[in-house]
Design a protein around this motif. Sequence first.
Motif, PDB file in Angstrom:
ATOM      1  N   ARG A  98       1.854 -14.792  -6.609  1.00  0.00           N
ATOM      2  CA  ARG A  98       0.437 -14.440  -6.660  1.00  0.00           C
ATOM      3  C   ARG A  98      -0.002 -13.509  -5.534  1.00  0.00           C
ATOM      4  O   ARG A  98      -0.732 -12.551  -5.781  1.00  0.00           O
ATOM      5  N   PRO A  99       0.422 -13.725  -4.277  1.00  0.00           N
ATOM      6  CA  PRO A  99      -0.010 -12.804  -3.209  1.00  0.00           C
ATOM      7  C   PRO A  99       0.413 -11.362  -3.458  1.00  0.00           C
ATOM      8  O   PRO A  99      -0.290 -10.433  -3.055  1.00  0.00           O
ATOM      9  N   LEU A 100       1.540 -11.170  -4.125  1.00  0.00           N
ATOM     10  CA  LEU A 100       1.999  -9.823  -4.421  1.00  0.00           C
ATOM     11  C   LEU A 100       1.139  -9.174  -5.502  1.00  0.00           C
ATOM     12  O   LEU A 100       0.783  -8.000  -5.420  1.00  0.00           O
ATOM     13  N   TYR A 101       0.792  -9.953  -6.535  1.00  0.00           N
ATOM     14  CA  TYR A 101      -0.129  -9.451  -7.553  1.00  0.00           C
ATOM     15  C   TYR A 101      -1.471  -9.061  -6.918  1.00  0.00           C
ATOM     16  O   TYR A 101      -2.048  -8.021  -7.233  1.00  0.00           O
ATOM     17  N   ASP A 102      -1.973  -9.925  -6.043  1.00  0.00           N
ATOM     18  CA  ASP A 102      -3.272  -9.677  -5.412  1.00  0.00           C
ATOM     19  C   ASP A 102      -3.275  -8.361  -4.648  1.00  0.00           C
ATOM     20  O   ASP A 102      -4.244  -7.597  -4.691  1.00  0.00           O
ATOM     21  N   ALA A 103      -2.192  -8.098  -3.920  1.00  0.00           N
ATOM     22  CA  ALA A 103      -2.108  -6.870  -3.126  1.00  0.00           C
ATOM     23  C   ALA A 103      -2.100  -5.640  -4.029  1.00  0.00           C
ATOM     24  O   ALA A 103      -2.792  -4.645  -3.760  1.00  0.00           O
ATOM     25  N   ILE A 104      -1.348  -5.690  -5.116  1.00  0.00           N
ATOM     26  CA  ILE A 104      -1.288  -4.551  -6.045  1.00  0.00           C
ATOM     27  C   ILE A 104      -2.643  -4.312  -6.707  1.00  0.00           C
ATOM     28  O   ILE A 104      -3.092  -3.173  -6.860  1.00  0.00           O
ATOM     29  N   VAL A 126       0.843  -1.207   0.000  1.00  0.00           N
ATOM     30  CA  VAL A 126       0.000   0.000   0.000  1.00  0.00           C
ATOM     31  C   VAL A 126       0.877   1.256   0.000  1.00  0.00           C
ATOM     32  O   VAL A 126       0.671   2.175  -0.797  1.00  0.00           O
ATOM     33  N   VAL A 127       1.868   1.298   0.899  1.00  0.00           N
ATOM     34  CA  VAL A 127       2.756   2.465   0.976  1.00  0.00           C
ATOM     35  C   VAL A 127       3.547   2.612  -0.327  1.00  0.00           C
ATOM     36  O   VAL A 127       3.737   3.725  -0.838  1.00  0.00           O
ATOM     37  N   ALA A 128       3.983   1.480  -0.892  1.00  0.00           N
ATOM     38  CA  ALA A 128       4.757   1.511  -2.140  1.00  0.00           C
ATOM     39  C   ALA A 128       3.926   2.081  -3.289  1.00  0.00           C
ATOM     40  O   ALA A 128       4.404   2.929  -4.060  1.00  0.00           O
ATOM     41  N   VAL A 129       2.687   1.629  -3.415  1.00  0.00           N
ATOM     42  CA  VAL A 129       1.803   2.116  -4.484  1.00  0.00           C
ATOM     43  C   VAL A 129       1.547   3.613  -4.319  1.00  0.00           C
ATOM     44  O   VAL A 129       1.594   4.378  -5.291  1.00  0.00           O
ATOM     45  N   GLN A 130       1.289   4.041  -3.079  1.00  0.00           N
ATOM     46  CA  GLN A 130       1.057   5.463  -2.814  1.00  0.00           C
ATOM     47  C   GLN A 130       2.280   6.289  -3.217  1.00  0.00           C
ATOM     48  O   GLN A 130       2.156   7.363  -3.809  1.00  0.00           O
ATOM     49  N   ALA A 131       3.472   5.785  -2.858  1.00  0.00           N
ATOM     50  CA  ALA A 131       4.713   6.498  -3.175  1.00  0.00           C
ATOM     51  C   ALA A 131       4.949   6.550  -4.681  1.00  0.00           C
ATOM     52  O   ALA A 131       5.399   7.569  -5.217  1.00  0.00           O
ATOM     53  N   LEU A 132       4.633   5.462  -5.387  1.00  0.00           N
ATOM     54  CA  LEU A 132       4.792   5.424  -6.846  1.00  0.00           C
ATOM     55  C   LEU A 132       3.860   6.432  -7.509  1.00  0.00           C
ATOM     56  O   LEU A 132       4.273   7.197  -8.391  1.00  0.00           O
ATOM     57  N   LEU A 133       2.595   6.448  -7.081  1.00  0.00           N
ATOM     58  CA  LEU A 133       1.611   7.355  -7.666  1.00  0.00           C
ATOM     59  C   LEU A 133       1.958   8.817  -7.375  1.00  0.00           C
ATOM     60  O   LEU A 133       1.554   9.716  -8.114  1.00  0.00           O
ATOM     61  N   ALA A 134       2.697   9.039  -6.271  1.00  0.00           N
ATOM     62  CA  ALA A 134       3.120  10.402  -5.920  1.00  0.00           C
ATOM     63  C   ALA A 134       4.473  10.753  -6.552  1.00  0.00           C
ATOM     64  O   ALA A 134       5.066  11.790  -6.229  1.00  0.00           O
ATOM     65  N   ASN A 135       4.966   9.863  -7.439  1.00  0.00           N
ATOM     66  CA  ASN A 135       6.238  10.072  -8.153  1.00  0.00           C
ATOM     67  C   ASN A 135       7.441  10.172  -7.218  1.00  0.00           C
ATOM     68  O   ASN A 135       8.440  10.828  -7.543  1.00  0.00           O
ATOM     69  N   GLU A 136       7.366   9.508  -6.056  1.00  0.00           N
ATOM     70  CA  GLU A 136       8.515   9.490  -5.151  1.00  0.00           C
ATOM     71  C   GLU A 136       9.565   8.476  -5.616  1.00  0.00           C
ATOM     72  O   GLU A 136      10.741   8.587  -5.275  1.00  0.00           O
ATOM     73  N   PHE A 137       9.117   7.460  -6.360  1.00  0.00           N
ATOM     74  CA  PHE A 137      10.013   6.438  -6.898  1.00  0.00           C
ATOM     75  C   PHE A 137       9.629   6.167  -8.346  1.00  0.00           C
ATOM     76  O   PHE A 137       8.480   6.384  -8.744  1.00  0.00           O
ATOM     77  N   LYS A 149      -4.173  -1.815 -15.973  1.00  0.00           N
ATOM     78  CA  LYS A 149      -3.121  -0.812 -15.822  1.00  0.00           C
ATOM     79  C   LYS A 149      -1.863  -1.444 -15.238  1.00  0.00           C
ATOM     80  O   LYS A 149      -0.744  -1.073 -15.606  1.00  0.00           O
ATOM     81  N   VAL A 150      -2.050  -2.421 -14.323  1.00  0.00           N
ATOM     82  CA  VAL A 150      -0.897  -3.137 -13.756  1.00  0.00           C
ATOM     83  C   VAL A 150      -0.119  -3.820 -14.874  1.00  0.00           C
ATOM     84  O   VAL A 150       1.112  -3.760 -14.922  1.00  0.00           O
ATOM     85  N   THR A 151      -0.853  -4.466 -15.803  1.00  0.00           N
ATOM     86  CA  THR A 151      -0.203  -5.142 -16.931  1.00  0.00           C
ATOM     87  C   THR A 151       0.627  -4.158 -17.745  1.00  0.00           C
ATOM     88  O   THR A 151       1.776  -4.442 -18.115  1.00  0.00           O
ATOM     89  N   SER A 152       0.052  -2.971 -17.998  1.00  0.00           N
ATOM     90  CA  SER A 152       0.769  -1.939 -18.751  1.00  0.00           C
ATOM     91  C   SER A 152       2.014  -1.471 -18.001  1.00  0.00           C
ATOM     92  O   SER A 152       3.096  -1.320 -18.590  1.00  0.00           O
ATOM     93  N   LEU A 195      19.569  -1.494  -7.661  1.00  0.00           N
ATOM     94  CA  LEU A 195      18.173  -1.050  -7.715  1.00  0.00           C
ATOM     95  C   LEU A 195      18.070   0.407  -7.294  1.00  0.00           C
ATOM     96  O   LEU A 195      17.867   0.732  -6.130  1.00  0.00           O
ATOM     97  N   ASN A 196      18.197   1.306  -8.272  1.00  0.00           N
ATOM     98  CA  ASN A 196      18.129   2.741  -8.018  1.00  0.00           C
ATOM     99  C   ASN A 196      16.704   3.263  -8.159  1.00  0.00           C
ATOM    100  O   ASN A 196      15.928   2.769  -8.987  1.00  0.00           O
ATOM    101  N   ASN A 197      16.368   4.284  -7.360  1.00  0.00           N
ATOM    102  CA  ASN A 197      15.078   4.971  -7.446  1.00  0.00           C
ATOM    103  C   ASN A 197      13.911   3.981  -7.455  1.00  0.00           C
ATOM    104  O   ASN A 197      12.964   4.129  -8.227  1.00  0.00           O
ATOM    105  N   ALA A 198      14.007   2.967  -6.612  1.00  0.00           N
ATOM    106  CA  ALA A 198      13.000   1.913  -6.584  1.00  0.00           C
ATOM    107  C   ALA A 198      12.517   1.655  -5.157  1.00  0.00           C
ATOM    108  O   ALA A 198      13.263   1.830  -4.196  1.00  0.00           O
ATOM    109  N   PHE A 199      11.275   1.263  -5.065  1.00  0.00           N
ATOM    110  CA  PHE A 199      10.705   0.792  -3.794  1.00  0.00           C
ATOM    111  C   PHE A 199      10.686  -0.729  -3.892  1.00  0.00           C
ATOM    112  O   PHE A 199       9.953  -1.295  -4.695  1.00  0.00           O
TER     113      PHE A 199
END
Length: 317
Positions: free
Chosen positions: A189-195, A146-157, A203-206, A226-230
């Motif tokens: 699979r559990p990681l896909y499910d969470a995302i 959840v925190v990772a997705v929020q950070a990605l959408l906010a262009n932090e990573f 959009k995940v596929t893209s 692994l630079n600029n990555a969560f």
Amino acid sequence: MADILKIELPSIESAIALAGVGEENIKLLSRQTGANIVLRGQELLISGTDKQVDLVNRLVRSLEYLWQKGHHISTAEISTARQALDAHREGELQDLQRDVLAKSRRGEEVRAKTFRQRQYIDMVRKRDLIFGTGPAGTGKTFLAVVVAVQALLANEFEKIILTRPAVEAGEKLGFLPGDLQQKVNPYLRPLYDAINEFIDPEKVTSLMERGVIEVAPLAYMRGRTLNNAFVIVDEAQNTTPAQMKMVLTRLGFRSRMVVTGDMTQTDLPANQASGLGVALQVLKHVEGIAFCEFSQKDVVRHPLVQRIVAAYEQYEK
């Protein structure tokens, strides 16, 4: 003389939210306080000693923000409310209940349900390397995603990398049909499910095709920086010490890494040390690394899971 108190709930939805599945919450409140509690429609009837009735009343009122809105209340939230009352942390409890971390695609609010979960979220938001350990159902991986997705959408990573060891990536995995990606997908699979809870699957596929989201077995991390990555390393108890050292040293500039695992559920051979266990010992005094250890009190899955974890903890002592 027994005291009796009636609490009129504002709606059937609030009564259902407070009661929980199969009135599990009512039973828990009764076990915790010793009071007799009966829910009849929207009316909560509480009987017992003055002290018992007062405690139930305070617990129910401390959860009012949630049941007023019809939010499902977990047994972990009831336990947290009891901890807050015992420790005079009512103000912190209100902050915890009101702090919405994110909303799922279905509009469901995601929030920390225990004080430990909130501490963990704060660590994941602020620190560069975090170890989250503890039993199944405590939200270690889900909250990190959840925190990772929020950070990605906010262009932090620039990207999210989700990885876990495929323990049977040897001969057993070889008998499965398909190419390597298809073979390791069941492990991921559990990681896909969470995302997918927060980003539309199309959009995940893209994003995956563009490399913005990468879900891969741990072996794919070797030789990379692994630079600029969560980065989230899941099921880390199943890494070898060499694998753990390898992935930890992949951490690049402007990156963050969350390592999650449960030391009681290792699938490694009996004579093989866990990379997570070794890392927790080796790195415990290294400055800049955060550690968060969950317990059975933080389990937020089906109420039975909490009791199963407790039973196993007792058995293994």
